[in-house]
Motif scaffolding. Structure first.
Motif, PDB file in Angstrom:
ATOM      1  N   ALA A 422     -19.290 -58.858  61.379  1.00 46.41           N
ATOM      2  CA  ALA A 422     -20.586 -58.308  60.961  1.00 46.41           C
ATOM      3  C   ALA A 422     -20.604 -58.059  59.456  1.00 46.41           C
ATOM      4  N   PHE A 423     -19.510 -57.532  58.930  1.00 49.60           N
ATOM      5  CA  PHE A 423     -19.438 -57.214  57.502  1.00 49.60           C
ATOM      6  C   PHE A 423     -19.559 -58.473  56.650  1.00 49.60           C
ATOM      7  N   ILE A 424     -18.888 -59.556  57.092  1.00 48.71           N
ATOM      8  CA  ILE A 424     -18.933 -60.823  56.350  1.00 48.71           C
ATOM      9  C   ILE A 424     -20.342 -61.404  56.359  1.00 48.71           C
ATOM     10  N   ARG A 425     -21.010 -61.314  57.506  1.00 49.13           N
ATOM     11  CA  ARG A 425     -22.325 -61.946  57.643  1.00 49.13           C
ATOM     12  C   ARG A 425     -23.478 -61.092  57.109  1.00 49.13           C
ATOM     13  N   ALA A 426     -23.189 -59.850  56.790  1.00 50.04           N
ATOM     14  CA  ALA A 426     -24.264 -58.950  56.333  1.00 50.04           C
ATOM     15  C   ALA A 426     -24.820 -59.326  54.966  1.00 50.04           C
ATOM     16  N   LYS A 427     -24.011 -60.052  54.182  1.00 49.52           N
ATOM     17  CA  LYS A 427     -24.401 -60.473  52.817  1.00 49.52           C
ATOM     18  C   LYS A 427     -24.471 -59.262  51.880  1.00 49.52           C
ATOM     19  N   ASN A 428     -25.349 -58.308  52.193  1.00 51.67           N
ATOM     20  CA  ASN A 428     -25.346 -57.064  51.427  1.00 51.67           C
ATOM     21  C   ASN A 428     -24.199 -56.177  51.912  1.00 51.67           C
ATOM     22  N   ILE A 429     -23.685 -55.332  51.014  1.00 50.42           N
ATOM     23  CA  ILE A 429     -22.642 -54.383  51.412  1.00 50.42           C
ATOM     24  C   ILE A 429     -23.315 -53.289  52.227  1.00 50.42           C
ATOM     25  N   SER A 430     -22.909 -53.172  53.471  1.00 48.81           N
ATOM     26  CA  SER A 430     -23.596 -52.292  54.412  1.00 48.81           C
ATOM     27  C   SER A 430     -22.766 -51.041  54.698  1.00 48.81           C
ATOM     28  N   PRO A 431     -23.228 -49.855  54.284  1.00 45.41           N
ATOM     29  CA  PRO A 431     -22.480 -48.642  54.613  1.00 45.41           C
ATOM     30  C   PRO A 431     -22.468 -48.364  56.116  1.00 45.41           C
ATOM     31  N   GLN A 432     -23.482 -48.870  56.828  1.00 42.80           N
ATOM     32  CA  GLN A 432     -23.497 -48.711  58.286  1.00 42.80           C
ATOM     33  C   GLN A 432     -22.298 -49.426  58.908  1.00 42.80           C
ATOM     34  N   ILE A 433     -22.104 -50.692  58.517  1.00 45.31           N
ATOM     35  CA  ILE A 433     -20.986 -51.470  59.078  1.00 45.31           C
ATOM     36  C   ILE A 433     -19.656 -50.924  58.580  1.00 45.31           C
ATOM     37  N   GLN A 434     -19.587 -50.515  57.309  1.00 44.71           N
ATOM     38  CA  GLN A 434     -18.346 -49.958  56.768  1.00 44.71           C
ATOM     39  C   GLN A 434     -17.890 -48.741  57.579  1.00 44.71           C
ATOM     40  N   ASN A 435     -18.825 -47.879  57.929  1.00 40.71           N
ATOM     41  CA  ASN A 435     -18.458 -46.681  58.694  1.00 40.71           C
ATOM     42  C   ASN A 435     -18.060 -47.021  60.128  1.00 40.71           C
ATOM     43  N   LYS A 436     -18.733 -47.978  60.728  1.00 40.60           N
ATOM     44  CA  LYS A 436     -18.352 -48.397  62.071  1.00 40.60           C
ATOM     45  C   LYS A 436     -16.937 -48.980  62.073  1.00 40.60           C
ATOM     46  N   LEU A 437     -16.681 -49.857  61.103  1.00 39.88           N
ATOM     47  CA  LEU A 437     -15.352 -50.474  60.993  1.00 39.88           C
ATOM     48  C   LEU A 437     -14.291 -49.417  60.744  1.00 39.88           C
ATOM     49  N   ALA A 438     -14.572 -48.465  59.845  1.00 41.80           N
ATOM     50  CA  ALA A 438     -13.602 -47.418  59.534  1.00 41.80           C
ATOM     51  C   ALA A 438     -13.305 -46.551  60.749  1.00 41.80           C
ATOM     52  N   MET A 439     -14.328 -46.209  61.534  1.00 37.89           N
ATOM     53  CA  MET A 439     -14.087 -45.392  62.732  1.00 37.89           C
ATOM     54  C   MET A 439     -13.247 -46.141  63.758  1.00 37.89           C
ATOM     55  N   ALA A 440     -13.462 -47.461  63.864  1.00 29.60           N
ATOM     56  CA  ALA A 440     -12.620 -48.250  64.770  1.00 29.60           C
ATOM     57  C   ALA A 440     -11.173 -48.259  64.275  1.00 29.60           C
ATOM     58  N   TYR A 441     -10.971 -48.373  62.959  1.00 27.87           N
ATOM     59  CA  TYR A 441      -9.624 -48.301  62.386  1.00 27.87           C
ATOM     60  C   TYR A 441      -8.986 -46.936  62.687  1.00 27.87           C
ATOM     61  N   ILE A 442      -9.764 -45.872  62.531  1.00 22.72           N
ATOM     62  CA  ILE A 442      -9.244 -44.515  62.793  1.00 22.72           C
ATOM     63  C   ILE A 442      -8.820 -44.386  64.248  1.00 22.72           C
ATOM     64  N   GLN A 443      -9.673 -44.853  65.146  1.00 19.59           N
ATOM     65  CA  GLN A 443      -9.366 -44.729  66.576  1.00 19.59           C
ATOM     66  C   GLN A 443      -8.217 -45.639  66.990  1.00 19.59           C
ATOM     67  N   ASP A 444      -7.973 -46.673  66.187  1.00 17.13           N
ATOM     68  CA  ASP A 444      -6.831 -47.564  66.440  1.00 17.13           C
ATOM     69  C   ASP A 444      -5.601 -47.138  65.623  1.00 17.13           C
ATOM     70  N   THR A 445      -5.686 -45.950  65.019  1.00 20.16           N
ATOM     71  CA  THR A 445      -4.618 -45.343  64.190  1.00 20.16           C
ATOM     72  C   THR A 445      -4.222 -46.215  62.993  1.00 20.16           C
ATOM     73  N   GLN A 446      -5.123 -47.037  62.510  1.00 20.78           N
ATOM     74  CA  GLN A 446      -4.877 -47.810  61.283  1.00 20.78           C
ATOM     75  C   GLN A 446      -5.491 -47.017  60.111  1.00 20.78           C
ATOM     76  N   TYR A 447      -4.824 -45.904  59.797  1.00 21.16           N
ATOM     77  CA  TYR A 447      -5.428 -44.934  58.887  1.00 21.16           C
ATOM     78  C   TYR A 447      -5.560 -45.433  57.439  1.00 21.16           C
ATOM     79  N   SER A 448      -4.599 -46.170  56.960  1.00 16.41           N
ATOM     80  CA  SER A 448      -4.672 -46.630  55.568  1.00 16.41           C
ATOM     81  C   SER A 448      -5.831 -47.615  55.384  1.00 16.41           C
ATOM     82  N   LYS A 449      -6.057 -48.474  56.379  1.00 17.84           N
ATOM     83  CA  LYS A 449      -7.185 -49.409  56.290  1.00 17.84           C
ATOM     84  C   LYS A 449      -8.513 -48.651  56.347  1.00 17.84           C
ATOM     85  N   ALA A 450      -8.566 -47.654  57.212  1.00 25.87           N
ATOM     86  CA  ALA A 450      -9.785 -46.842  57.308  1.00 25.87           C
ATOM     87  C   ALA A 450     -10.077 -46.151  55.981  1.00 25.87           C
ATOM     88  N   GLU A 451      -9.030 -45.606  55.353  1.00 28.51           N
ATOM     89  CA  GLU A 451      -9.204 -44.904  54.086  1.00 28.51           C
ATOM     90  C   GLU A 451      -9.721 -45.859  53.010  1.00 28.51           C
TER      91      GLU A 451
END
Length: 542
Positions: A422-451
């Motif tokens: 979704a982030f690649i295809r959004a063309k514009n930098i989307s804070p909506q997608i960034q937050n969704k991706l970060a929360m998935a990283y957090i829940q998957d314990t990939q904390y450095s990527k989320a940060e």
């Protein structure tokens, strides 16, 4: 005998009354009431309301029933924020053809505003009177007065002016009432992003409730206070570009040790403008940036005026800036004042400023955009469906929806793959997608990527509240409790109505055994849930 005495007394009374009327008439002629009112109007236009008030009291004593006097006194009372008294005087003014139409129009204007203002609660600090509708916006007073008092001290020091009178601040609870008092249309507000204004001797803002994630309302309060200071200091003689430049440059100086910095979104717009040689002229900015036709043009204008003040500061700091304001106050034209202070003609200043821009190596970030302004009352929480609806590119939206479904099922690694698509295809930098991706990283314990994702989102879109909440979640999970508290507290500078923020802060203060602050956040949570929907999701908004 008694009858003669009574007659003599009556004759004496008539003579005295006649002489009193004659004396008053002569006094009125000598005093020149129309001239005094004209002077009082000049004072209002110059934002010298205390002086206008003195004039109003003078003419009211001499000619209390004169419609022109009543109209002027009614206007002064309105500028003071005394609505009921204003309406009383304006009613009396609607008697004479020469003033009737103006008085009627102004009466209906004040009457419409009073429909909202009559519901205001007022609290005060040392230098401010803060008005708001208690059942909707009580939480704002928790933060506003501290910010305003800080702004009073810092901005006063920067610009060399401290108002002596208490400054009136009003929070308008809906788009309709704000449109009325601001004299802006809703289209102008949504096109320009103008959610506050300094007008009629007061600071006027919309409640951050009126945008789904709020807006940077505390910085906005400080921004409008800068306008107030400039109006008062210079007798309302400063042109729009200089006004807005100083307000933008100073708007977050209220924060301790904060140096003015151009937001990345505006820097990127300015970098593009330099590449294309496309600028908004100072003349185009008049009479208001809110009147520009495109949101991007308004944002570019703000970037230009911010950097013009930055350039002035580079030349001579606040002493140079205050020298320009002082010259304008003393009656010098703004261009002449700037030339006098900088030692070069105004045209040369403009040329040097453009050269300064080209040498700044401005960063252009492809895909960053100006987030829209839509004034309407809505939920204080933005859920997955609403945040997906904000994604503009259809294909990106499809992958984000799939990511949401997978994340709700606990399939975090699979959700990450879809969000990345979704982030690649959004063309514009989307804070909506960034937050969704970060929360998935957090829940998957990939904390450095989320940060990493969240820090980028914060840099590009500091007005996007969900990022602060997501960072709070990240640092709470990693045990960095104080850092989590700091980010969640910053969320309230944008949207103080989100119960998730207070619930998370209560948990964090409890973990660090800070009972006093935990109790404060519990009190605030009760304030925001008392008059709003108390049902909130367990996870932060995305």
């Amino acid at each position: 005998m008694k009858r003669k005495a009574v007659i003599l007394l009556l004759l004496l009374f008539v003579v005295l009354l006649s002489r009193e009327k004659e004396a008053k008439s002569r006094t009125n002629e000598f005093f020149d009431i129309p001239g005094e009112i004209a002077y009082g109007e000049e004072c209002l236009n110059a934002w010298q309301v205390e002086e206008a008030k003195k004039v109003a009291e003078k003419v009211r004593l001499l000619a209390p029933e004169d419609p022109h006097v009543c109209f002027f006194v009614g206007k002064v009372r309105f500028y003071e924020g005394r609505y009921e008294e204003s309406l009383d005087f304006l009613k009396k003014a609607q008697k004479t053809p020469g003033v009737m139409q103006q008085a009627e129009e102004f009466f209906h204007f004040v009457q419409t505003i009073y429909q909202t203002a009559s519901n205001f609660k007022e609290i005060e600090s040392e230098h401010f009177l803060f008005r708001f509708v208690e059942e909707k916006d009580a939480i704002l007073a928790e933060y506003a007065l501290d910010t305003l008092e800080s702004a009073y001290k810092v901005i006063g020091g920067d610009l060399g002016y401290f108002p002596r009178e208490k400054i009136l601040v009003e929070v308008y609870p809906d788009a309709e009432s704000f449109c009325t008092i601001s004299t802006l249309t809703q289209k102008e507000i949504e096109t320009s992003g103008a959610v506050a204004i300094c007008l009629f001797n007061r600071l006027i803002i919309t409640s951050p409730r009126l945008q789904p994630r709020g807006y940077e309302w505390l910085d906005t309060l400080a921004h409008e206070y800068v306008h107030y200071v400039i109006m008062k200091k210079t007798y309302n003689r400063v042109p729009v570009w200089l006004h807005e430049g100083l307000a933008k440059y100073e708007e977050n100086r209220w924060i301790d040790d904060n140096s003015p910095t151009l937001p990345v979104s505006l820097e990127s717009l300015l970098a593009e403008a330099v590449e294309k040689n496309y600028f908004i002229t100072f003349e185009q900015m008049h009479p208001s940036l809110a009147k520009l036709e495109k949101r991007e043009d308004t944002a570019l204008a703000f970037a230009q005026v911010f950097t013009s003040i930055e350039y002035l500061y580079h030349l001579g700091g606040y002493p140079l800036i205050t020298a320009i304001l002082d010259e304008i106050k003393n009656g010098m034209d703004a261009k002449e004042a700037l030339s006098s202070a900088t030692g070069v003609p105004f045209n040369t200043f403009e040329e040097n400023y453009l050269q300064y821009l080209k040498q700044k190596n401005l960063r252009r970030v492809h895909g960053i955009k100006i987030l829209p302004t839509i004034l309407k009352e809505s939920s204080t929480i933005v859920d997955d469906l609403e945040s997906v609806a904000e994604i503009e590119v259809k294909e990106a939206k499809k992958f984000a929806i799939l990511g949401d479904l997978l994340r709700r099922e606990g399939l975090y690694s699979a959700a990450i793959i879809e969000y990345e698509k979704a982030f690649i295809r959004a063309k514009n930098i989307s804070p909506q997608i960034q937050n969704k991706l970060a929360m998935a990283y957090i829940q998957d314990t990939q904390y450095s990527k989320a940060e990493e994702v969240l820090k980028t989102a914060l840099e590009y879109y500091p007005e996007y509240t969900a990022t602060y909440i997501s960072l709070g979640e990240l640092y709470q999970r990693t045990g960095a409790y104080q850092t989590a508290i700091n980010f969640l507290s910053r969320a309230n500078r944008v949207n103080p109505f989100n119960p998730v923020v207070y619930r998370n802060l209560i948990q964090l203060y409890t973990k660090v055994e800070d009972k006093e602050n935990a109790a404060n956040e519990m009190r605030r949570l009760k304030m925001v849930t008392r008059f709003h929907n108390p049902t909130t999701p367990e996870m932060p908004e995305k």
